[in-house]
Design an enzyme around this catalytic site. Structure first.
Site, PDB file in Angstrom:
ATOM      1  N   TYR A  14       0.777  -1.190   0.121  1.00  0.00           N
ATOM      2  CA  TYR A  14      -0.109   0.158   0.039  1.00  0.00           C
ATOM      3  C   TYR A  14       0.875   1.255   0.048  1.00  0.00           C
ATOM      4  CZ  TYR A  14      -3.625  -3.231   1.303  1.00  0.00           C
ATOM      5  OH  TYR A  14      -4.730  -4.103   1.194  1.00  0.00           O
ATOM      6  N   HIS A  19      -4.473   6.073  -1.286  1.00  0.00           N
ATOM      7  CA  HIS A  19      -5.198   6.076  -0.140  1.00  0.00           C
ATOM      8  C   HIS A  19      -4.067   6.270   1.194  1.00  0.00           C
ATOM      9  CE1 HIS A  19      -9.285   5.298   1.113  1.00  0.00           C
ATOM     10  NE2 HIS A  19      -9.352   4.073   1.395  1.00  0.00           N
ATOM     11  N   TYR A  64      -5.779  -0.793   9.441  1.00  0.00           N
ATOM     12  CA  TYR A  64      -6.331  -0.550   8.008  1.00  0.00           C
ATOM     13  C   TYR A  64      -7.374   0.452   8.112  1.00  0.00           C
ATOM     14  CZ  TYR A  64      -3.792  -4.819   6.598  1.00  0.00           C
ATOM     15  OH  TYR A  64      -2.743  -5.394   6.278  1.00  0.00           O
ATOM     16  N   ASN A  66     -10.390   1.164   7.307  1.00  0.00           N
ATOM     17  CA  ASN A  66     -11.738   1.300   7.818  1.00  0.00           C
ATOM     18  C   ASN A  66     -11.949   0.971   9.274  1.00  0.00           C
ATOM     19  OD1 ASN A  66     -12.062   1.008   4.944  1.00  0.00           O
ATOM     20  ND2 ASN A  66     -13.190  -1.106   4.993  1.00  0.00           N
ATOM     21  N   ASP A  91      -6.962  11.533   2.408  1.00  0.00           N
ATOM     22  CA  ASP A  91      -7.076  11.623   0.871  1.00  0.00           C
ATOM     23  C   ASP A  91      -8.680  11.888   0.590  1.00  0.00           C
ATOM     24  OD1 ASP A  91      -8.505   8.608  -0.139  1.00  0.00           O
ATOM     25  OD2 ASP A  91      -7.362   8.427   1.683  1.00  0.00           O
ATOM     26  N   ASN A 112     -14.126   5.749   4.339  1.00  0.00           N
ATOM     27  CA  ASN A 112     -14.321   4.751   5.432  1.00  0.00           C
ATOM     28  C   ASN A 112     -13.403   5.074   6.926  1.00  0.00           C
ATOM     29  OD1 ASN A 112     -16.411   3.442   4.227  1.00  0.00           O
ATOM     30  ND2 ASN A 112     -14.908   2.171   3.101  1.00  0.00           N
TER      31      ASN A 112
END
Length: 186
Positions: A14, A19, A64, A66, A91, A112
């Site tokens: 990632y 994100h 993460y 969420n 973001d 989220n």
């Protein structure tokens, strides 16, 4: 004490994705403030130090995206940080690439990480820096887009946005957030 949080997803796959631009601002602040991110607790990676005479915590939640609010709430509770001393960087699909927007409140707007933060804080009223990543072109799903990397022609505006966001964070350690908003929301 101020808490500056950058939202993103942990893991090499990632790194440098759209994100994860919040993580990139925290990395820049870690370097600029000489505050190493060397502590792992509260479901996050963080560092504590001083800058401009202010005690600062830099946090990257490792839950993460969420579940970001879990880590933020845990740090705020442990260090007894007031909501006005929190700044979250993330973001935003609704801003052009490289554009930043500072706000003191607002809805999650489909993000989220912010939904989780609002749920765990019980309020939408907290300082934030939104960094534009633009919307995907037709045919590309939002999840694939936000987990994708920036195009080469987006490199300069993205780097500028990270730098400008870090400058705004630094200014916030010396001035009220409303004043910083007025300076950086041009």
């Amino acid at each position: 004490m101020k808490l500056i949080v950058g939202l993103g997803n942990p893991g090499k796959q990632y790194e440098h994705t759209r994100h994860n631009i919040g993580f990139e601002v925290i990395d820049a602040l870690s370097s600029n403030f000489t505050i190493p991110l060397n502590q792992s607790k509260f479901k996050g990676l963080y560092g504590i130090g001083f800058h401009s005479g202010e005690k600062v915590i830099l946090l990257k939640p490792l839950t993460y995206m969420n579940l970001s609010g879990e880590s933020i709430r845990a740090v705020m509770d442990y260090y007894d940080i007031d909501i006005e001393d929190l700044l979250v960087i993330y973001d935003d699909l609704d801003l052009p690439v490289g554009k930043i927007r500072l706000r003191q409140k607002g809805s999650p707007g489909g993000h989220n990480g912010i939904k989780s933060t609002v749920a765990h804080l019980g309020t939408q009223q907290f300082n934030r820096i939104r960094i534009g990543i633009d919307r995907p072109q037709a045919g590309l799903s939002v999840p694939d887009y936000v987990l994708g990397r920036f195009h080469p022609d987006e490199k300069t505006p993205t780097e500028d946005a990270v730098k400008k966001s870090a400058e705004a964070c630094s200014a916030w350690l010396e001035k009220p957030f409303l004043q910083v908003m007025n300076e950086y929301n041009q």
